[in-house]
Every structure is written in C-alpha cells, then in structure tokens.
Write a protein that holds these residues in place. Structure first.
Motif, short mmCIF file in Angstrom:
data_model
loop_
_atom_site.label_atom_id
_atom_site.label_comp_id
_atom_site.label_asym_id
_atom_site.label_seq_id
_atom_site.Cartn_x
_atom_site.Cartn_y
_atom_site.Cartn_z
N LEU A 96 -1.08 -2.89 -2.49
CA LEU A 96 0.13 -2.48 -1.77
C LEU A 96 -0.08 -1.14 -1.07
CD1 LEU A 96 2.78 -3.55 -4.43
CD2 LEU A 96 2.37 -4.62 -2.19
N GLN A 97 -0.84 -0.26 -1.68
CA GLN A 97 -1.14 1.00 -1.01
C GLN A 97 -2.00 0.75 0.23
OE1 GLN A 97 -2.32 5.27 -2.57
NE2 GLN A 97 -4.14 3.98 -2.64
N ARG A 98 -2.96 -0.16 0.13
CA ARG A 98 -3.82 -0.48 1.27
C ARG A 98 -3.00 -0.98 2.44
NH1 ARG A 98 -8.52 0.98 3.09
NH2 ARG A 98 -8.96 1.34 0.86
N GLU A 99 -1.88 -1.66 2.16
CA GLU A 99 -1.01 -2.18 3.21
C GLU A 99 0.00 -1.15 3.70
OE1 GLU A 99 0.73 -5.53 1.30
OE2 GLU A 99 -1.08 -6.75 1.43
N GLY A 100 -0.05 0.06 3.12
CA GLY A 100 0.85 1.12 3.55
C GLY A 100 2.26 1.00 3.01
N LYS A 101 2.45 0.19 1.97
CA LYS A 101 3.80 -0.04 1.43
C LYS A 101 4.18 0.96 0.34
CE LYS A 101 3.76 -4.95 2.60
NZ LYS A 101 3.83 -6.35 2.10
N LEU A 102 3.22 1.67 -0.19
CA LEU A 102 3.48 2.72 -1.17
C LEU A 102 2.24 3.61 -1.23
CD1 LEU A 102 1.56 1.81 -3.72
CD2 LEU A 102 3.52 0.48 -4.41
N SER A 103 2.36 4.67 -2.02
CA SER A 103 1.22 5.57 -2.24
C SER A 103 1.11 5.86 -3.73
CB SER A 103 1.42 6.88 -1.47
OG SER A 103 0.48 7.87 -1.90
N VAL A 189 8.46 -3.56 -4.40
CA VAL A 189 7.81 -3.33 -3.11
C VAL A 189 7.34 -4.65 -2.48
CG1 VAL A 189 5.83 -2.26 -1.98
CG2 VAL A 189 7.13 -0.98 -3.69
N SER A 190 6.81 -5.55 -3.30
CA SER A 190 6.26 -6.81 -2.77
C SER A 190 7.31 -7.89 -2.56
CB SER A 190 5.18 -7.33 -3.72
OG SER A 190 5.75 -7.81 -4.94
N GLY A 191 8.42 -7.79 -3.30
CA GLY A 191 9.43 -8.84 -3.24
C GLY A 191 9.05 -10.08 -4.01
N GLN A 192 8.02 -9.98 -4.86
CA GLN A 192 7.56 -11.11 -5.67
C GLN A 192 7.49 -10.70 -7.13
OE1 GLN A 192 3.82 -11.64 -3.11
NE2 GLN A 192 4.24 -13.73 -3.78
N LYS A 193 7.55 -11.70 -8.00
CA LYS A 193 7.25 -11.46 -9.40
C LYS A 193 5.79 -10.99 -9.51
CE LYS A 193 11.11 -12.58 -11.47
NZ LYS A 193 11.89 -11.57 -12.24
N ASP A 274 -10.98 0.93 -2.78
CA ASP A 274 -9.96 0.77 -3.81
C ASP A 274 -10.57 0.51 -5.18
OD1 ASP A 274 -8.01 1.22 -1.94
OD2 ASP A 274 -7.69 -0.90 -1.50
N TRP A 275 -11.66 -0.26 -5.21
CA TRP A 275 -12.40 -0.40 -6.47
C TRP A 275 -12.85 0.97 -6.96
CZ3 TRP A 275 -12.23 -4.54 -9.36
CH2 TRP A 275 -12.14 -5.82 -8.80
N ALA A 276 -13.37 1.76 -6.04
CA ALA A 276 -13.85 3.10 -6.41
C ALA A 276 -12.70 3.96 -6.93
CB ALA A 276 -14.52 3.77 -5.22
N THR A 277 -11.53 3.84 -6.32
CA THR A 277 -10.37 4.60 -6.78
C THR A 277 -10.00 4.20 -8.20
OG1 THR A 277 -9.50 4.90 -4.54
CG2 THR A 277 -7.93 5.08 -6.35
N GLN A 278 -10.00 2.88 -8.48
CA GLN A 278 -9.66 2.43 -9.83
C GLN A 278 -10.63 2.98 -10.86
OE1 GLN A 278 -10.06 -1.84 -11.31
NE2 GLN A 278 -7.85 -1.57 -11.49
#
Length: 466
Positions: A96-103, A189-193, A274-278
């Motif tokens: 979701l961060q990659r899509e710019g929807k949160l940080s 944020v995603s609107g999904q379960k 993102d893998w590196a961030t995790q």
C-alpha cells in the motif's frame, strides 16, 4: 505467540557454495527423516511437516506422524503458522505504501482513532514492536477471554487504549496488539478484508493455498495438541474466532510457506526495495536495535545473514528461517504447542543444509520463586496466592494432576538454571529455565508481574530435545 528464535539461525558453520545448489543427497534425506522421526518420538509431538529450500528451489517436503485423530497425514496439509503471519501483514502495508496510499511514518490516529498515543505512534513502530502498545497475548496458553469470539476492534478497545508501556520508539517489546491495529489500517486503506487483500496481491500470484486459521479446523485439517508438563498428549480446544487476526491468522502447508521464502530470495511480488525495508532492523531512539525489522527477525552469524520468525497458535508451533545469500530456507510446522521439537528439528535441518549449529548461551538470574513453584507442582500443591487470575485459571485440577503425576517420579532436578535473558512482554517479565535430570531435560517458560514479588502469570513445563 512465540518470540523469534535467533539461536536457530545464529550459529551455523560455513559450507561451500556448490553444495548449496544441490538437491538433497540420499544420505541427507535419510538424515532429515531420522531427525524428524526421532524428535517426534522423543517429544511426544503428534506430527510435523517440513520443507527445505536449497539453491533457490524447494528440494524436499514431507509430513510425519499423526495430524489429527482421524484422516491421513499429508504433506500439503495446512498448519496454523501463527506469528509467522506477521511478515504478510507487514508486506500488505509495504504494498500500500508502494501505491502511495499510506506511509510507514504516518501516525496511527490517521487511520484508527482512539488508540493511546495514536498521534505519536507510527505504522513503522507497530510493525517493529516499538510502539509501546501492551501485548494482548503474552501467555503460552489460552487465557480465559479466548474462549469467547472477539473482533479486532474489541482487542483494540481492551488493550490498545491502555496506558503505553513506554514512549514510542524508545524500547522493543513484542506486541500482537500492534499488528491488530496494522491489520485494521490495511483494511481501511485497501477497502478489503486483510485476508482477501493478501490472497489477491500475494497468495494467488505465487500459487499459494492459504486459509483463515479460524476456519482451518475439523476434518481434513491438522488438529492441535498439548500436554501439561510430562502428562499425556491431549487434543486442545482452539481459541474462539478472531483472536489471531493480523497478528497470526494464517494456515498453510510447509510447501506454501517455502514458496513465499523463495519469493523473498527472488525479490518477487514485492519490489526489491520493499523486501529490503522489511529486512532492515528498526533502530530505537538511542540508535540501538535487536535486529527486528517489519514482521521478521534479522541477523548475521559467521558472515551469513538470516531472516527468521517463529509462531505459536493454540496447539501449533512453527519456525521459518531464510538464508538470502545462500538461497536456502527451512520450514518446520508441528501440531503441538508443548514442546521445543520445532526448534530442534529446524536447528538440525539447517545444520544439514548449512553446517552444524552452536549451542545457545545461558544466563543465570533470580530463580528462587520459580524453583519453589516448580517443586510445589512436583508435589501436587501450588500456592495460588503467588499466581495471577489467568494462571489460576490455567491450573485446573486436571492440569495440576498431570503436572504432579508426570513430574513427581522424576524427583528433584540435578540442575535448575535460567536460559537466555529476562524480557518485558505484555506488561510481564518473561524468563525461561532448564531443569536437568540424569535421563531427561525440561524447559520451563514463565511470565511474572514486574518486581521482586510479582505474581506468576505463567509457568509451563515442556520436555527439551537433547
């Protein structure tokens, strides 16, 4: 749910790179089979399912023992992986961060209102256990409330609105509560379960079959077991629906989890950054870190980096270790939460793949009160004034009788020492001990209220593999 076990990954000797690219030899396969079957026989754990990744591909999967009271044993059976699920919740946040929807540096109050410190706690701190939110399940047993279904919001209302255990970012303390909040953020944020989001974005693209662990019960699914001290192995009653959620809601086969490990090795599904961030250890305000990233533990030993997490659900334990540079991984799933067989198996399988593990160090500490309680259990008596309400709930007459009948014949241990260091979790202090006898060794896991006279919240005895 269990804390990560750094010792399994931390002491492996080096082997040559060509060996890591090979499939298991017949001798190695025999060693794997013997390792697992011996561990099950010695521990009383009903079953285990394992997967090994070598050279970036799955080279071995198998299941052993009895997965349930009825049915056959299958290597594709989905075991409850509990806290190993946390890395998937963290991956959802990263997507979701990659899509710019949160940080990751957004404050929690932006998405979930009413949480103590929500204006200062960041999503990154939720995922790295540095938010200060009290853990709702530090015990290694089902406490009383877990017999009743719960919603994520109810967990938040009861635990995430308490005073913080510390100022966000200043300490590390494992907290399932933080991951419940993170799961609610994903859903808003995603609107999904959460599980629907993970299926669409991770599991389906990787070809993984994954279940909600609350629904992975009954015919066709592995059954959870446990035992009181050295008493009989008994089926256990699962927690009511909702208790694991984003902190540990997934059930999958060892092969499926190994497929995810390969995605980590290949930097697939998530962006490489993102893998590196995790996998980057999060630092506290004073600049220190214990190696925990976002849903995974990380470290380096003998020049080799590892990414790891363990898990505990009611009646299940799991271990997942990945060695990125060696393109290797080990997955071990068992259907008992009353033995360290999952760690023993993982340690020895990693030894087959990478080298021989080194013994874990022990650290002595104050243990007079724990030893007294242990001796009382051997005698079938227990000073309940020294126990919390939850501990008194756990020690039913049947449980107490199992402790007495199984421990009394052993007599007094020849040694009783603390292993590892004391750690704060869920408002309690966790200490682990080892009781040694001429023919067996026992592991004792405790939680106690802080302070010299704090009551015991947990005292569990399990056999330890040699």
């Amino acid at each position: 749910m269990k804390l990560s076990r750094y010792c399994l990954a931390a002491g492996l000797l080096s082997v040559s790179a060509p060996a890591l690219a090979q499939s298991l030899t017949p001798t190695e396969t025999q060693q794997v089979d013997k390792t697992v079957t011996d561990a099950l026989a010695k521990s009383g754990v009903p079953s285990a399912s394992v997967a090994i990744v070598r050279g970036g591909r799955i080279v071995y999967t198998n299941a052993y023992g009895k997965q349930a009271e009825t049915g056959t044993t299958r290597d594709d059976a989905p075991y409850q992986i509990a806290s190993v699920s946390k890395q998937f919740t963290a991956a959802a946040i990263l997507l979701l961060q990659r899509e710019g929807k949160l940080s990751l540096d957004d404050h929690v109050s932006k998405y979930v209102p009413g949480i103590t410190g929500g204006d200062t706690i960041t999503i990154r701190q939720l995922l790295s256990h540095t938010a200060g939110l009290q853990d709702y399940w530090p015990q290694d047993y089902s406490f009383k409330a877990m017999a009743t279904p719960v919603t994520p919001q109810q967990i938040v209302d009861r635990w995430a609105k308490k005073p913080l255990d510390f100022k966000p970012g200043t300490q590390w303390q494992y907290s399932n509560t933080g991951y419940v909040v993170a799961g609610l953020i994903v859903e808003k944020v995603s609107g999904q379960k959460l599980l629907d989001f993970l299926k669409a974005r991770i599991f389906k693209p990787l070809g993984m079959t994954v279940y909600d662990q609350d629904l992975a019960v009954g015919p066709g699914f592995p059954q959870g077991y446990g035992r009181a001290a050295l008493g009989p192995v008994r089926p256990v009653t699962p927690a009511a629906h909702g208790w694991l959620y984003a902190a540990g809601e997934l059930a999958m086969s060892a092969r499926a989890l190994a497929t995810w490990d390969i995605a980590r090795l290949d930097r697939a599904v998530l962006a490489p950054a993102d893998w590196a961030t995790q996998e980057t250890p999060v630092k506290l305000a004073d600049g220190t870190t214990n190696g925990y990233g976002l849903g995974v533990s990380t470290g380096t030993a003998n020049g080799r980096r590892f990414v790891e997490h363990s898990g505990e659900a009611v009646g299940f334990l799991s271990e997942n270790i990945v060695y990125p540079e060696q393109k290797a991984a080990v997955v071990v799933l068992i259907n008992s939460w009353s033995s360290d067989a999952y760690q023993t198996i993982a340690q020895k399988l990693a030894g087959i793949v990478l080298g021989t593990p080194v013994a874990d160090a022990a650290d002595t500490a104050v243990l007079a009160r724990v030893r007294t309680a242990f001796d009382q259990l051997r005698g079938g008596t227990l000073d309940r004034s020294q126990l919390t309400d939850d501990a008194n709930f756990y020690f039913t007459p049947t449980t107490l009788a199992d402790y007495r009948t199984s421990l009394a014949p052993l007599g007094a241990p020849t040694a009783f020492v603390q292993t590892g260091k004391a750690r704060l979790r869920g408002g309690f202090v966790n200490r682990n001990y080892r009781a040694t006898y001429p023919t067996t060794t026992l592991s004792i896991s405790t939680y106690a209220e802080p302070g010299a006279n704090g009551k015991l919240e947990q005292l569990l005895v399990t056999p330890t593999q040699p």
